[in-house]
Design an enzyme around this catalytic site. Structure first.
Site, PDB file in Angstrom:
ATOM      1  N   LYS A 112       0.834  -1.212   0.000  1.00 51.71           N
ATOM      2  CA  LYS A 112       0.000   0.000   0.000  1.00 51.71           C
ATOM      3  C   LYS A 112       0.858   1.247   0.000  1.00 51.71           C
ATOM      4  O   LYS A 112       0.462   2.264  -0.563  1.00 51.71           O
ATOM      5  CB  LYS A 112      -0.950   0.004   1.194  1.00 51.71           C
ATOM      6  N   LYS A 195      -7.850 -13.369  -7.551  1.00 48.51           N
ATOM      7  CA  LYS A 195      -9.211 -13.419  -7.027  1.00 48.51           C
ATOM      8  C   LYS A 195     -10.033 -12.199  -7.454  1.00 48.51           C
ATOM      9  O   LYS A 195      -9.490 -11.117  -7.611  1.00 48.51           O
ATOM     10  CB  LYS A 195      -9.135 -13.427  -5.489  1.00 48.51           C
ATOM     11  N   LYS A 198     -13.151  -6.636  -4.604  1.00 51.61           N
ATOM     12  CA  LYS A 198     -13.949  -5.418  -4.626  1.00 51.61           C
ATOM     13  C   LYS A 198     -13.091  -4.174  -4.754  1.00 51.61           C
ATOM     14  O   LYS A 198     -13.563  -3.121  -5.117  1.00 51.61           O
ATOM     15  CB  LYS A 198     -14.838  -5.327  -3.395  1.00 51.61           C
TER      16      LYS A 198
END
Ligand code: TRP
Length: 332
Positions: A112, A195, A198
């Site tokens: 991040k 995967k 979202k």
């Protein structure tokens, strides 16, 4: 006594078809077998820059999405993290027990901070101690998380050990990660090696639960497949097609063999059109319920209040024990 399951979801993006499939397979079973708490991690969302209006709207939207997906607010405690002030309070105690080195090792922090290189704030760094507080406040036995969160659970477990060594056993419960048997792993539509997520930056990779029909059709039509023409489940050589067949199989209840027979001699395009229709049909009632809920803010606020009241009552019990153990004078 039922065991406690706790899980949180950072309020970013929208829930996806992958969440839907995980949800329908798990929640109804879990809510009868376990004492379940689910919360919306709005404070965690603040570790990256958020537009205040969007964050607020999305927090309502997440609650509505969860309820529309079938999470029963009677049987589960559903709440917003920021409504239960004990999370940040316990988080501070844990932060003071966490060696910098342990946080430095977190791969999600490294990733991040690369991604948000202009906003490497201290919250991004201490994110896992807040997550540990989320879990430990409720004496959770099991924490359903994805692969990417396992390292955070390990840190949480380390913190229980550090805390117990220093202040005594039995105050904080040691949690276990819980890998729910999802039945099926739903992968990204454009890159079936990862995967469906979202928080994917590329919208084409996922189908949101509340997506409109046109977009669903478009996304499925443009999903990556191979250049072969035979419709056959082959995860190794045809991962894109395999992913579409998995979605088809889970939503229709048909086995891969049946689908292969149904589509013998037909083209990928055929399968995609049928699958798009199936997905649209499946999600239509969820979307309708969601739209209804979003029109009824008073009801959503009421759900938030019920969840927050129940959660804070439980959280305070743990926080009192912790404050006493570390030597803080109880407030009179
Ligand atoms: N970090 C988790 C995620 O991004 C969300 C989360 C926050 C969480 N606190 C938690 C998950 C506690 C489980 C338990 O997915």
């Amino acid at each position: 006594m039922k065991k406690t399951i706790l899980s949180g979801s950072t309020v970013t993006g929208d829930l996806t078809l992958g969440n839907y499939i995980g949800a329908i397979n798990n929640w109804t079973k879990l809510q009868d077998e376990y004492d379940c708490l689910y919360f919306l991690a709005d404070l965690h969302a603040l570790t990256v820059q958020q537009d205040p209006k969007v964050l607020k709207e999305r927090t309502y939207s997440f609650l509505a999405q969860y309820v529309a997906l079938g999470l029963d607010p009677q049987k589960n405690i559903i709440f917003a993290q920021s409504h239960v002030h004990q999370h940040t309070e316990l988080s501070w105690i844990l932060t003071c027990l966490t060696p910098m080195g342990n946080l430095n090792r977190m791969t999600q922090f490294k990733e991040k901070s690369e991604k948000h290189s202009k906003n490497i704030n201290a919250g991004l760094f201490t994110y896992p101690t807040l997550m540990a507080a989320d879990i430990l406040l409720y004496q959770a036995d099991k924490v359903p998380v994805g692969e990417d969160q396992k390292q955070h659970i390990e840190l949480c477990r380390d913190l229980v050990t550090y805390f117990s060594n220093r202040y005594g056993e039995g105050i904080l419960k040691m949690p276990e990660p819980f890998i729910a048997k999802m039945g099926a792993r739903i992968m990204s539509l454009q890159d079936p090696s990862k995967k469906m997520s979202k928080s994917d930056e590329n919208e084409k990779n996922f189908i949101a639960v509340i997506e409109d029909a046109k977009k669903i059709e478009k996304k499925i039509k443009s999903a990556t497949t191979d250049s072969d023409t035979v419709i056959k489940y082959d995860l190794q050589n045809k991962p894109g097609l395999a992913n579409l067949l998995t979605i088809y199989s889970v939503l229709s209840g048909k086995s891969y063999e049946t689908l292969e027979k149904d589509y013998e001699g037909k083209m990928y395009g055929h399968l995609k059109v049928d699958l798009a229709n199936l997905v649209v049909e499946t999600l239509a009632p969820v979307k309708a319920k969601y739209d209804d809920l979003m029109k009824n803010r008073d009801y959503l606020d009421q759900l938030f209040k019920i969840g927050a009241d129940k959660a804070s009552q439980r959280a305070q019990v743990t926080l009192d024990k912790v404050y006493t153990a570390v030597g803080l004078v109880p407030r009179q």
